[in-house]
Design a protein around this motif. Structure first.
Motif, PDB file in Angstrom:
ATOM      1  N   GLY A  43       0.830  -1.210   0.000  1.00 56.25           N
ATOM      2  CA  GLY A  43       0.000   0.000   0.000  1.00 56.25           C
ATOM      3  C   GLY A  43       0.861   1.255   0.000  1.00 56.25           C
ATOM      4  O   GLY A  43       0.497   2.278   0.585  1.00 56.25           O
ATOM      5  N   ALA A  44       2.002   1.180  -0.680  1.00 54.49           N
ATOM      6  CA  ALA A  44       2.985   2.278  -0.631  1.00 54.49           C
ATOM      7  C   ALA A  44       2.797   3.289  -1.758  1.00 54.49           C
ATOM      8  O   ALA A  44       3.646   4.151  -1.965  1.00 54.49           O
ATOM      9  CB  ALA A  44       4.405   1.707  -0.650  1.00 54.49           C
ATOM     10  N   GLY A  45       1.692   3.202  -2.473  1.00 55.05           N
ATOM     11  CA  GLY A  45       1.436   4.154  -3.551  1.00 55.05           C
ATOM     12  C   GLY A  45       0.998   5.519  -3.055  1.00 55.05           C
ATOM     13  O   GLY A  45       1.071   6.510  -3.781  1.00 55.05           O
ATOM     14  N   ARG A  46       0.519   5.577  -1.817  1.00 57.90           N
ATOM     15  CA  ARG A  46       0.074   6.868  -1.275  1.00 57.90           C
ATOM     16  C   ARG A  46      -0.019   6.753   0.245  1.00 57.90           C
ATOM     17  O   ARG A  46       0.190   5.676   0.817  1.00 57.90           O
ATOM     18  CB  ARG A  46      -1.274   7.258  -1.879  1.00 57.90           C
ATOM     19  N   GLY A  47      -0.342   7.857   0.893  1.00 53.73           N
ATOM     20  CA  GLY A  47      -0.660   7.848   2.320  1.00 53.73           C
ATOM     21  C   GLY A  47       0.480   7.381   3.211  1.00 53.73           C
ATOM     22  O   GLY A  47       1.664   7.683   2.973  1.00 53.73           O
ATOM     23  N   ILE A  48       0.116   6.650   4.254  1.00 51.33           N
ATOM     24  CA  ILE A  48       1.080   6.203   5.267  1.00 51.33           C
ATOM     25  C   ILE A  48       2.153   5.315   4.651  1.00 51.33           C
ATOM     26  O   ILE A  48       3.339   5.416   4.972  1.00 51.33           O
ATOM     27  CB  ILE A  48       0.324   5.444   6.387  1.00 51.33           C
ATOM     28  N   GLY A  49       1.751   4.411   3.743  1.00 58.05           N
ATOM     29  CA  GLY A  49       2.716   3.496   3.129  1.00 58.05           C
ATOM     30  C   GLY A  49       3.755   4.237   2.312  1.00 58.05           C
ATOM     31  O   GLY A  49       4.955   3.936   2.369  1.00 58.05           O
ATOM     32  N   GLN A  50       3.305   5.230   1.554  1.00 55.46           N
ATOM     33  CA  GLN A  50       4.241   6.022   0.744  1.00 55.46           C
ATOM     34  C   GLN A  50       5.247   6.753   1.641  1.00 55.46           C
ATOM     35  O   GLN A  50       6.462   6.734   1.380  1.00 55.46           O
ATOM     36  CB  GLN A  50       3.469   7.031  -0.102  1.00 55.46           C
TER      37      GLN A  50
END
Ligand SMILES: NC(=O)c1ccc[n+]([C@@H]2O[C@H](COP(=O)([O-])OP(=O)(O)OC[C@H]3O[C@@H](n4cnc5c(N)ncnc54)[C@H](O)[C@@H]3O)[C@@H](O)[C@H]2O)c1
Length: 271
Positions: A20-27
């Protein structure tokens, strides 16, 4: 005595996977881990977003690769671990962050399909990641894993029963994996963020700075969280600085779950 030039927070020589690193906390976490020296596998169901995060890391002189992966698909998750090891040379740290939040009707009207989708992504997805991450790390000498839970696992809230249940399940999975794989030198922890200003939150409450600021009034620190508040905590748990910490669920919530409704009247703050 001269101090070591190396901090235990350093991730030099390590490979980290963030889902889930495409946006938000993961990014934010993927970018922080890269700044600390990790080679980062950026995984997301949105391949374009994953690629953008990986490109931002590379533009900042970091090392990254990206994959478009649906965490609910066992073959894809198994392949994600294989590809991470093949492309970046190992797997030492993993942040199982990908998740969805659906605000729906009350329980009696909740469609089973909403329940199934939320449990699939948030709980089955973490189970599948743990299954293949522990398999690899147990064979390669250990590692550290952080799973994304939520304050919604710790406090009841309306219209999100599946989300609350999925995030409570993540805490149980975290403890089970900790107990099974501690002897193989794998640390497994969970984090429980409060409200964090991300696309997910804005989709749930409204994309409006006034609403976001108003949410902060319920927090003893007077604000909701920033993605970097969570990234710093996840990166710490994934680093050697947290070498004797395992099996916990750490709230990253500005005091929200530690306080009652009487505890934070902003008009009653000390001068
Ligand atoms: N933002 C908050 O207030 C908050 C609070 C508590 C917990 N969390 C948890 O933190 C994590 C990150 O939240 P966020 O706010 O950054 O969310 P976000 O929606 O902004 O980002 C989530 C990312 O996960 C990806 N994703 C969704 N389903 C996927 C799937 N099946 N496979 C792979 N990737 C998938 C999305 O494409 C997206 O890029 C989630 O697990 C969320 O439940 C968030």
């Amino acid at each position: 005595m001269a101090g070591s030039p190396f901090s235990a927070l350093d991730m030099q020589g390590k490979v980290a996977l963030v889902t889930g690193a495409g946006r938000g906390i993961g990014q934010a976490t993927a970018m922080l881990l890269a700044r600390r020296g990790a080679a980062v596998m950026v995984a997301d169901i949105d391949g374009t977003a994953a690629q953008a995060t990986a490109q931002a890391i590379s533009a900042n002189h970091g090392r990254a690769a990206h994959l478009a992966i649906d965490m609910t698909d066992e073959d894809q998750v198994a392949d994600m671990i294989d590809q991470t090891v093949r492309m970046l040379g190992g797997l030492h740290a993993a942040f199982n962050n990908a998740g969805i939040a659906r605000v729906g009707p009350l329980l009696a009207q909740a469609p089973l399909s909403d329940w199934q989708q939320t449990i699939d992504v948030n709980l089955k997805g973490v189970f599948l990641c743990l299954k293949y991450q522990t398999r690899h790390m147990a064979e390669s000498g250990g590692g550290a894993i952080v799973n994304a839970s939520s304050c919604a696992a710790l406090l009841g809230q309306q219209r999100t029963a599946a989300y609350c249940a999925s995030k409570a399940g993540v805490i149980g999975l975290t403890r089970a994996a900790m107990a099974e794989y501690g002897p193989r030198r794998i640390r497994v922890n969970a984090i429980a963020p409060g409200s964090i200003d991300t696309p997910m939150l804005r989709q749930s409450v409204g994309d409006d700075d006034g609403i976001i600021a108003a949410l902060g009034k319920d927090y003893p620190l007077g604000r909701i969280g920033h993605v970097d508040d969570v990234a710093e905590t996840a990166a710490w748990l994934l680093s050697d600085a947290a070498s004797f910490v395992t099996g916990i669920c750490l709230a990253v919530d500005g005091g929200y779950t530690s306080s009652g409704p009487w505890a934070h009247n902003p008009d009653d703050a000390p001068a």
